[in-house]
Design a protein around this motif. Structure first.
Motif, mmCIF file in Angstrom:
data_model
loop_
_atom_site.group_PDB
_atom_site.id
_atom_site.type_symbol
_atom_site.label_atom_id
_atom_site.label_comp_id
_atom_site.label_asym_id
_atom_site.label_seq_id
_atom_site.Cartn_x
_atom_site.Cartn_y
_atom_site.Cartn_z
ATOM 1 N N ILE A 1 -26.421 0.503 102.219
ATOM 2 C CA ILE A 1 -25.196 0.409 102.999
ATOM 3 C C ILE A 1 -24.761 1.796 103.461
ATOM 4 O O ILE A 1 -25.273 2.823 103.007
ATOM 5 N N SER A 2 -23.789 1.795 104.356
ATOM 6 C CA SER A 2 -23.067 3.003 104.742
ATOM 7 C C SER A 2 -21.650 2.880 104.204
ATOM 8 O O SER A 2 -21.101 1.778 104.119
ATOM 9 N N THR A 3 -21.047 3.998 103.827
ATOM 10 C CA THR A 3 -19.694 3.948 103.290
ATOM 11 C C THR A 3 -18.872 5.110 103.828
ATOM 12 O O THR A 3 -19.412 6.152 104.219
ATOM 13 N N GLY A 4 -17.569 4.930 103.832
ATOM 14 C CA GLY A 4 -16.672 5.961 104.339
ATOM 15 C C GLY A 4 -16.358 7.047 103.335
ATOM 16 O O GLY A 4 -15.845 8.102 103.696
ATOM 17 N N GLY A 5 -16.645 6.800 102.054
ATOM 18 C CA GLY A 5 -16.365 7.793 101.026
ATOM 19 C C GLY A 5 -17.400 8.905 101.004
ATOM 20 O O GLY A 5 -18.531 8.740 101.469
ATOM 21 N N CYS A 6 -17.020 10.035 100.452
ATOM 22 C CA CYS A 6 -17.919 11.193 100.368
ATOM 23 C C CYS A 6 -18.425 11.377 98.943
ATOM 24 O O CYS A 6 -17.840 10.874 97.986
ATOM 25 N N SER A 7 -19.526 12.110 98.800
ATOM 26 C CA SER A 7 -20.044 12.498 97.491
ATOM 27 C C SER A 7 -20.743 13.841 97.643
ATOM 28 O O SER A 7 -20.829 14.397 98.743
ATOM 29 N N ASP A 8 -21.298 14.344 96.560
ATOM 30 C CA ASP A 8 -22.037 15.601 96.640
ATOM 31 C C ASP A 8 -23.357 15.432 97.380
ATOM 32 O O ASP A 8 -23.998 16.425 97.738
ATOM 33 N N GLY A 9 -23.766 14.184 97.627
ATOM 34 C CA GLY A 9 -24.933 13.947 98.453
ATOM 35 C C GLY A 9 -24.720 14.388 99.893
ATOM 36 O O GLY A 9 -25.687 14.663 100.617
ATOM 37 N N ASN A 10 -23.459 14.478 100.323
ATOM 38 C CA ASN A 10 -23.180 14.988 101.666
ATOM 39 C C ASN A 10 -23.699 16.414 101.827
ATOM 40 O O ASN A 10 -24.223 16.780 102.882
ATOM 41 N N TRP A 11 -23.545 17.218 100.769
ATOM 42 C CA TRP A 11 -23.998 18.615 100.852
ATOM 43 C C TRP A 11 -25.517 18.689 100.976
ATOM 44 O O TRP A 11 -26.039 19.455 101.800
ATOM 45 N N THR A 12 -26.226 17.926 100.166
ATOM 46 C CA THR A 12 -27.687 18.047 100.165
ATOM 47 C C THR A 12 -28.306 17.457 101.430
ATOM 48 O O THR A 12 -29.263 18.003 101.971
ATOM 49 N N ALA A 13 -27.749 16.346 101.911
ATOM 50 C CA ALA A 13 -28.261 15.760 103.153
ATOM 51 C C ALA A 13 -28.072 16.721 104.320
ATOM 52 O O ALA A 13 -28.911 16.813 105.215
ATOM 53 N N ALA A 14 -26.946 17.443 104.312
ATOM 54 C CA ALA A 14 -26.677 18.397 105.387
ATOM 55 C C ALA A 14 -27.673 19.550 105.379
ATOM 56 O O ALA A 14 -27.879 20.200 106.412
ATOM 57 N N LEU A 15 -28.312 19.786 104.247
ATOM 58 C CA LEU A 15 -29.355 20.814 104.158
ATOM 59 C C LEU A 15 -30.702 20.296 104.646
ATOM 60 O O LEU A 15 -31.688 21.040 104.662
ATOM 61 N N GLY A 16 -30.750 19.016 105.035
ATOM 62 C CA GLY A 16 -31.989 18.425 105.516
ATOM 63 C C GLY A 16 -32.859 17.834 104.427
ATOM 64 O O GLY A 16 -34.025 17.508 104.673
ATOM 65 N N ILE A 17 -32.310 17.673 103.216
ATOM 66 C CA ILE A 17 -33.069 17.129 102.092
ATOM 67 C C ILE A 17 -32.863 15.623 102.040
ATOM 68 O O ILE A 17 -31.717 15.152 102.002
ATOM 69 N N PRO A 18 -33.936 14.819 102.034
ATOM 70 C CA PRO A 18 -33.781 13.358 101.935
ATOM 71 C C PRO A 18 -32.950 12.993 100.704
ATOM 72 O O PRO A 18 -33.294 13.381 99.581
ATOM 73 N N THR A 19 -31.886 12.247 100.927
ATOM 74 C CA THR A 19 -30.922 11.969 99.865
ATOM 75 C C THR A 19 -30.567 10.490 99.845
ATOM 76 O O THR A 19 -30.194 9.925 100.873
ATOM 77 N N ILE A 20 -30.692 9.875 98.676
ATOM 78 C CA ILE A 20 -30.246 8.492 98.477
ATOM 79 C C ILE A 20 -29.196 8.483 97.382
ATOM 80 O O ILE A 20 -29.395 9.054 96.299
ATOM 81 N N ASP A 21 -28.091 7.823 97.653
ATOM 82 C CA ASP A 21 -26.958 7.769 96.731
ATOM 83 C C ASP A 21 -26.848 6.358 96.160
ATOM 84 O O ASP A 21 -27.573 5.450 96.554
ATOM 85 N N GLY A 22 -25.929 6.197 95.229
ATOM 86 C CA GLY A 22 -25.740 4.896 94.603
ATOM 87 C C GLY A 22 -26.869 4.549 93.654
ATOM 88 O O GLY A 22 -27.285 3.390 93.562
ATOM 89 N N MET A 23 -27.356 5.556 92.910
ATOM 90 C CA MET A 23 -28.483 5.347 91.999
ATOM 91 C C MET A 23 -28.042 5.112 90.554
ATOM 92 O O MET A 23 -28.866 5.049 89.653
ATOM 93 N N GLY A 24 -26.741 4.974 90.352
ATOM 94 C CA GLY A 24 -26.241 4.705 89.011
ATOM 95 C C GLY A 24 -26.224 3.224 88.689
ATOM 96 O O GLY A 24 -26.808 2.401 89.397
ATOM 97 N N THR A 25 -25.556 2.875 87.612
ATOM 98 C CA THR A 25 -25.416 1.478 87.239
ATOM 99 C C THR A 25 -24.578 0.728 88.266
ATOM 100 O O THR A 25 -23.799 1.320 89.012
ATOM 101 N N VAL A 26 -24.713 -0.584 88.293
ATOM 102 C CA VAL A 26 -23.979 -1.413 89.243
ATOM 103 C C VAL A 26 -22.554 -1.645 88.733
ATOM 104 O O VAL A 26 -22.343 -1.932 87.546
ATOM 105 N N GLY A 27 -21.600 -1.513 89.629
ATOM 106 C CA GLY A 27 -20.217 -1.753 89.236
ATOM 107 C C GLY A 27 -19.297 -1.690 90.435
ATOM 108 O O GLY A 27 -19.744 -1.593 91.580
ATOM 109 N N GLU A 28 -17.998 -1.705 90.152
ATOM 110 C CA GLU A 28 -17.029 -1.730 91.247
ATOM 111 C C GLU A 28 -15.665 -1.261 90.746
ATOM 112 O O GLU A 28 -15.465 -1.026 89.553
ATOM 113 N N ASN A 29 -14.734 -1.124 91.682
ATOM 114 C CA ASN A 29 -13.330 -0.801 91.427
ATOM 115 C C ASN A 29 -13.125 0.623 90.907
ATOM 116 O O ASN A 29 -12.290 0.871 90.031
ATOM 117 N N SER A 30 -13.868 1.566 91.465
ATOM 118 C CA SER A 30 -13.703 2.965 91.076
ATOM 119 C C SER A 30 -12.263 3.418 91.280
ATOM 120 O O SER A 30 -11.578 2.977 92.208
#
Length: 379
Positions: free
Chosen positions: A320-349
């Motif tokens: 998916i795409s999401t409006g929230g930011c993470s530290d993956g924004n920094w690494t992707a901007a460096l041109g490094i292939p980045t996949i987020d959401g690799m933790g356990t499944v859950g909701e309501n952060s």
């Protein structure tokens, strides 16, 4: 180690770090979580260190396997801080209820920290860790923008070929391939104070000046919902009978691409050229300071492997795409292939009803470990 033993050990470690308050402002609590995890990585034979980054001295943990000629196949990113204040863990400690783990930080993102740890443990237990070079980087200020750790993250990422970010996986195993970038724009209006009854013509109302700009700013939201600009806080005025000579507006801006970031920057640059109250003016500061996390062909190739490994476990994963930011924004901007959401499944952060799905623990550990191994074997 059997999957049941992995599951049981995970929950013991999980209870420990959930019941440790580690708000971004609580550096001692973050340091306690870092020390606990450092001991775990030490036991796996990784080279570990805890450093204090930035002016605030934010605790950050690095744990690395041997590199391959100075480079790592993967960087595992996570954050040890939460949004919850000191005392939250005592008031709402870790518990299991209806197939879910509850407590502060269960979803965002202490479950993800342990997925990263246990994926490395799985690789080691199966004799495969020497095939994959991994550098773990856990910071302690992501929830407040990573201002103190950003340089540390980017410096570490420079030696890594791919990035997994262990923010929570969404329900139904939906990972994150794209995140919006964003920032905060501060608009300050200056006017002229005057008695609002006796001589209002001598004043220039700073609040009214801001009010003229708000509908204009709101038009940024009409671009297919890619750019958003939300006028969320306005402050001004002191007494009902004095025309305010000062007012402030805070705008949350989000963009999906770097080109959209340029559009937003140019928009706010030109905003002071128009005024709505004679004698008043505005100044603009801030802007898009976190770039969007965009995916590339290399990211998609990494995704295809991840998706295939999940399918082997009977899981139909998606992204998916999401409006929230993470530290993956920094690494992707460096041109490094980045996949987020690799933790356990859950909701309501960030909410008291935040949860993590217990039956996602072992699958996510397997998906991460198997994906890393497959990519390393075929590169």
């Amino acid at each position: 180690m059997t999957e049941q033993e992995t599951y049981d050990n995970f929950l013991k470690d999980f209870e420990k770090i959930i019941n440790t308050d580690s708000a971004s402002e609580n550096l001692d609590g973050v340091a306690e979580v870092a020390a606990f995890l450092k001991d775990k990585f030490d036991a796996l034979g990784l080279a570990t260190e805890i450093t204090r980054e930035g002016e605030r001295g934010v605790p950050c943990l690095k744990a690395c396997t041997p590199s391959k000629n100075g480079r790592y196949d993967f960087m595992f990113i996570g954050h040890m801080d939460t949004v919850f204040p000191e005392g939250e863990a005592k008031n709402r400690p870790f518990k299991i209820e209806g197939g879910r783990a509850l407590g502060p930080g269960t979803n965002d993102m202490k479950g993800g920290l342990l997925v990263a740890l246990y994926a490395i443990e799985k690789l080691k237990a199966e004799g495969n860790l020497e095939k994959v070079a991994i550098c773990v980087a856990f910071n302690g200020d992501e929830e407040v923008g990573s201002e103190n750790s950003r340089t540390w993250i980017e410096k570490t990422a420079a030696n890594c070929d791919r990035v997994f970010v262990f923010e929570p996986c969404r329900p139904d195993y939906r990972h994150v391939m794209h995140r919006k970038g964003g920032g905060v724009v501060q608009i300050t209006a200056s006017g002229i104070s005057a008695h609002s009854g006796a001589n209002p013509e001598r004043g220039a109302n700073a609040l009214v000046e801001l009010a003229g700009h708000i509908p204009v700013i709101h038009t940024l939201n009409d671009m297919d919902n890619a750019i958003t600009a939300q006028c969320n806080v306005i402050k001004g005025g002191d007494k009902f009978n004095i025309i305010p000579d000062h007012a402030e507006l805070t705008v949350d801006v989000r963009v999906g691409t770097r080109e959209e970031a340029d559009i937003v920057t140019e928009f706010f640059k030109k905003l002071p050229e128009t005024n709505y109250v004679q004698g008043a003016s505005i100044q603009v500061s801030g802007g898009v300071d976190r770039p969007p996390m965009e995916y590339t062909d290399k990211t998609m190739a990494m995704w295809e492997v991840l998706h295939a490994e999940a399918a082997k476990l009977g899981i139909d994963s998606a992204w998916i795409s999401t409006g929230g930011c993470s530290d993956g924004n920094w690494t992707a901007a460096l041109g490094i292939p980045t996949i987020d959401g690799m933790g356990t499944v859950g909701e309501n952060s960030h909410r008291e009803d935040e949860y993590m799905e217990l039956d996602s623990i072992v699958p996510m550990i397997n998906i991460v470990a198997n994906t890393c191994l497959t990519i390393a074997d075929n590169q």
